[in-house]
Design a protein around this motif. Structure first.
Motif, PDB file in Angstrom:
ATOM      1  N   VAL A 116      48.532  72.877  48.515  1.00  0.00           N
ATOM      2  CA  VAL A 116      48.463  72.747  49.871  1.00  0.00           C
ATOM      3  C   VAL A 116      49.622  72.108  50.340  1.00  0.00           C
ATOM      4  CG1 VAL A 116      47.470  72.469  52.162  1.00  0.00           C
ATOM      5  CG2 VAL A 116      46.066  73.188  50.099  1.00  0.00           C
ATOM      6  N   ALA A 117      50.022  70.935  49.766  1.00  0.00           N
ATOM      7  CA  ALA A 117      51.104  69.903  50.124  1.00  0.00           C
ATOM      8  C   ALA A 117      52.243  70.635  49.894  1.00  0.00           C
ATOM      9  CB  ALA A 117      51.116  68.627  49.312  1.00  0.00           C
ATOM     10  N   HIS A 118      52.430  71.236  48.814  1.00  0.00           N
ATOM     11  CA  HIS A 118      53.617  72.085  48.489  1.00  0.00           C
ATOM     12  C   HIS A 118      53.950  73.111  49.416  1.00  0.00           C
ATOM     13  CE1 HIS A 118      56.901  74.023  46.144  1.00  0.00           C
ATOM     14  NE2 HIS A 118      56.353  74.886  46.007  1.00  0.00           N
ATOM     15  N   TYR A 119      52.715  74.147  49.718  1.00  0.00           N
ATOM     16  CA  TYR A 119      52.998  75.012  50.674  1.00  0.00           C
ATOM     17  C   TYR A 119      53.488  74.464  51.933  1.00  0.00           C
ATOM     18  CZ  TYR A 119      52.361  79.554  52.795  1.00  0.00           C
ATOM     19  OH  TYR A 119      52.587  80.663  53.651  1.00  0.00           O
ATOM     20  N   ASN A 120      52.501  73.589  52.417  1.00  0.00           N
ATOM     21  CA  ASN A 120      53.041  72.844  53.848  1.00  0.00           C
ATOM     22  C   ASN A 120      54.543  72.558  53.835  1.00  0.00           C
ATOM     23  OD1 ASN A 120      50.825  73.335  55.480  1.00  0.00           O
ATOM     24  ND2 ASN A 120      49.865  71.455  54.563  1.00  0.00           N
ATOM     25  N   HIS A 121      55.147  72.140  52.565  1.00  0.00           N
ATOM     26  CA  HIS A 121      56.574  71.799  52.479  1.00  0.00           C
ATOM     27  C   HIS A 121      57.639  72.864  52.465  1.00  0.00           C
ATOM     28  CE1 HIS A 121      59.926  69.004  51.301  1.00  0.00           C
ATOM     29  NE2 HIS A 121      59.863  69.901  50.257  1.00  0.00           N
ATOM     30  N   ILE A 122      57.121  73.855  51.910  1.00  0.00           N
ATOM     31  CA  ILE A 122      58.413  75.027  51.786  1.00  0.00           C
ATOM     32  C   ILE A 122      57.911  75.914  52.905  1.00  0.00           C
ATOM     33  CG2 ILE A 122      58.136  74.797  49.242  1.00  0.00           C
ATOM     34  CD1 ILE A 122      56.463  77.346  49.047  1.00  0.00           C
ATOM     35  N   ASN A 123      56.873  76.108  53.590  1.00  0.00           N
ATOM     36  CA  ASN A 123      56.789  76.993  54.730  1.00  0.00           C
ATOM     37  C   ASN A 123      57.413  76.630  56.092  1.00  0.00           C
ATOM     38  OD1 ASN A 123      55.597  78.923  56.485  1.00  0.00           O
ATOM     39  ND2 ASN A 123      53.767  78.241  56.190  1.00  0.00           N
ATOM     40  N   HIS A 124      58.673  77.056  55.876  1.00  0.00           N
ATOM     41  CA  HIS A 124      59.584  76.962  57.038  1.00  0.00           C
ATOM     42  C   HIS A 124      58.791  77.526  58.233  1.00  0.00           C
ATOM     43  CE1 HIS A 124      62.399  75.149  54.428  1.00  0.00           C
ATOM     44  NE2 HIS A 124      62.318  75.973  53.929  1.00  0.00           N
ATOM     45  N   TYR A 125      58.333  78.621  58.340  1.00  0.00           N
ATOM     46  CA  TYR A 125      57.818  79.182  59.500  1.00  0.00           C
ATOM     47  C   TYR A 125      56.894  78.223  59.870  1.00  0.00           C
ATOM     48  CZ  TYR A 125      55.315  82.270  62.770  1.00  0.00           C
ATOM     49  OH  TYR A 125      54.773  82.974  63.733  1.00  0.00           O
ATOM     50  N   GLY A 126      55.906  77.738  59.068  1.00  0.00           N
ATOM     51  CA  GLY A 126      54.755  76.887  59.673  1.00  0.00           C
ATOM     52  C   GLY A 126      55.377  75.672  60.293  1.00  0.00           C
ATOM     53  N   GLN A 127      56.501  75.103  59.582  1.00  0.00           N
ATOM     54  CA  GLN A 127      57.010  73.900  60.069  1.00  0.00           C
ATOM     55  C   GLN A 127      57.676  73.975  61.399  1.00  0.00           C
ATOM     56  OE1 GLN A 127      59.947  72.546  57.285  1.00  0.00           O
ATOM     57  NE2 GLN A 127      58.378  72.541  55.706  1.00  0.00           N
ATOM     58  N   ALA A 128      58.365  75.170  61.856  1.00  0.00           N
ATOM     59  CA  ALA A 128      58.911  75.469  62.892  1.00  0.00           C
ATOM     60  C   ALA A 128      58.055  75.700  64.031  1.00  0.00           C
ATOM     61  CB  ALA A 128      59.867  76.807  62.776  1.00  0.00           C
TER      62      ALA A 128
END
Length: 153
Positions: free
Chosen positions: A10-22
């Motif tokens: 989950v931590a990795h996915y939150n880190h690499i998920n640019h769509y989610g971050q944006a």
């Protein structure tokens, strides 16, 4: 292939998920087969004064449905991709609304996963459903993608 534990994934996915971050989306996985996202509607999400674009909800729905499907496929060394999904818009979403999207796996087959989900708005009076969705996801071997995930030893 050695699989990391859920907090690492989950931590990795939150880190690499640019769509989610944006879009200010934060994923949590309470249990395999379930996923949750939270986000707050910002000005960038509006299509008319004060009202969010339906595509914002569609993106959030696809993300939470896909994350729930991934929690079922990943332990078997698989990833998922969206085959199709539908969304029903129930209420308008407004600037500043705090959204909570939840999804759960309804059916798991050899090559597909079917997931249902609801997006809620925390409102002063009560929590209200603003959208409901249903999606079908293709399962495929994780070896087809470089994930870059490592367990901390």
């Amino acid at each position: 292939m050695t699989l990391p534990d859920w907090p690492v994934l989950v931590a990795h996915y939150n880190h690499i998920n640019h769509y989610g971050q944006a879009n200010g989306m934060v994923l949590t996985v309470p249990t395999p087969g379930h996923a949750e996202y939270r986000m707050t509607i910002q000005e960038a999400h509006l299509s008319s004064p004060g009202t969010a674009h339906g595509g914002v909800l569609a993106g959030l729905m696809d993300a939470v449905l896909g994350a729930a499907a991934l929690t079922q496929a990943f332990p078997a060394g698989e990833l998922v991709s969206t085959i199709e999904f539908k969304i029903n818009y129930l209420r308008p979403v407004l600037l500043g609304d705090e959204l909570h999207a939840v999804a759960r796996v309804e059916h798991e087959g050899k090559s597909t996963v079917v997931v249902s989900g609801t997006i809620y708005r925390a409102h002063a009076e009560a929590t209200q459903a603003v959208a409901q969705g249903l999606g079908t996801f293709n399962r495929y071997p994780a070896t087809k993608r470089e994930l870059g995930i490592r367990n901390e030893e």
